[in-house]
Design a protein around this motif. Structure first.
Motif: not given
Length: 403
Positions: A312, A317-318, A321, A324, A353, A356, A360
């Motif tokens: 991630l 991705a953090l 998004p 991702l 998903r 992630c 987060t």
């Protein structure tokens, strides 16, 4: 001064397609005449003049010495274009000027070269792009055109291609309706080995039949590209799908059909390809991440929480998004791009998903307020995120992973 409608607008009008752009050829005027009328000149080697109101392109006949006869000037300009179907004009009275029988080739669904086609090898990629654009209308490349291109390849004519022009054609093909046909057309003409040799050498390389009933890596790659096009119109996703297995072409034959370590080799080749063709970083970065991590995505529930977090973070991705989602689309295309797997579900995407979301959800600001030694904060945040992912995994249902 007379203006003639030329090129793609004539072609598409005869095909009954909507005309989105119109280009014009001008006779009886000089460059200064156009400038005096308010036209704006762009380009140096082959100047084009933009209409002051419509911004449509107007050009003077380009090839010297020009004949004195106006009709001959028009026909000379047309015969120096790339394909016969693009070498037509409509005069101010609405009459068709067609010196190379382009209308006949339209009716016969043929993509045929003009006498000057070989002057510029970039026309090979343009031809492939037209083959892709009109594939659903039954167009094919004329046999004599295929033979000409094969001879151009044998004569090393493609070595003079400018990388930026190659990428311009590649990116337009990826953004078009049928990218697979573009690469097939290049391969049929023996040109793919000059444009993307890394892709060309995938054909004939076997993979384990249990995971890849189609066996051939090149065929699998085209199937993945097809699936990416069904899933997304994003050319970055399509590009990543195209190159995801590019490293399998470097597997020693004695190790076939297995391709251990192909992910890192693929990522390395992606970087080299993008450097060679001057491909924008956003394409390079996504393609490299997909190449290196698509196998991990397929087996995501088997990975340790710390490994999932590292992926991630590598994806960004953090904080992004959308990156991702691009990654997951390319990985889903890889899974579906196999014979008999086209309609199989891909729950790994939802798993990632959820991973992630769990990471987060960790409140970094709260952790910062709770610790006095800020040097320990990054490690604390990482531990909390790993713990959150582990808890998510405990509640996640098992499923059969793809390969």
């Amino acid at each position: 001064m007379k203006t003639y409608l030329v090129g793609g607008a004539v072609r598409d009008r005869l095909l009954g397609l909507p005309v989105h752009e119109r280009d014009w050829l001008v006779t009886g005027a000089s460059a200064q005449d156009l400038l005096d009328l308010g036209y704006r000149q762009v380009g140096r080697e082959f100047p084009v003049f933009l209409h002051p109101e419509t911004s449509e392109e107007y050009a003077l006949p380009r090839y010297n010495p020009l004949p004195a006869d106006e009709q001959a000037q028009i026909e000379t300009d047309l015969t120096h274009r790339d394909l016969t179907i693009n070498a037509m004009a409509i005069d101010p009275d609405g009459e068709l000027i067609d010196p190379l029988s382009g209308q006949r080739d339209l009716e016969q669904r043929l993509l045929r070269h003009t006498p000057s086609f070989s002057e510029d090898p970039i026309r090979i990629l343009r031809l492939a792009r037209f083959a892709a654009r009109y594939a659903d209308r039954g167009f094919r490349i004329a046999d004599e055109t295929v033979a000409l291109i094969q001879q151009m390849v044998a004569d090393d004519r493609l070595k003079s291609l400018i990388p930026e022009r190659v990428w311009s054609e590649l990116s337009r093909a990826l953004d078009g309706p049928n990218p697979r046909r573009f690469f097939e057309a290049l391969r049929d003409c023996h040109a793919l080995k000059c444009i993307l040799p890394e892709l060309d050498r995938l054909f004939g390389v076997p993979q384990p039949e249990v995971h890849h009933p189609e066996i051939d890596t090149g065929l699998h790659t085209l199937m993945v590209l097809d699936q990416a096009c069904l899933l997304s119109s994003d050319p970055e996703v399509r590009f990543a799908a195209l190159l995801h297995d590019i490293g399998k072409g470097t597997t020693p034959p004695e190790k076939w059909p297995r391709h251990i370590g192909h992910e890192k080799r693929s990522a390395k080749l992606v970087k080299a390809i993008c450097q060679r063709l001057r491909i924008p970083n956003r394409f390079r970065d996504l393609a490299r991440l997909v190449a290196e991590n698509h196998t991990n995505c397929h087996k995501a529930p088997e990975l340790k929480p710390g490994t999932l977090l590292k992926i991630l973070i590598a994806l960004g991705a953090l904080k992004r998004p959308e990156r991702l989602e691009q990654f997951l689309l390319a990985c889903k295309a890889d899974s579906a791009g196999r014979e008999g797997f086209e309609h199989q579900p891909y729950p790994q995407a939802d798993f990632f998903r959820a991973t992630c979301k769990a990471a987060t959800a960790v409140d970094a600001a709260s952790l910062a307020r709770q610790t006095e030694d800020k040097s320990k904060l990054p490690a604390m945040i990482t531990r909390q995120r790993v713990r959150a992912i582990a808890e998510m995994k405990l509640n996640w249902p098992d499923f059969q992973t793809g390969k």
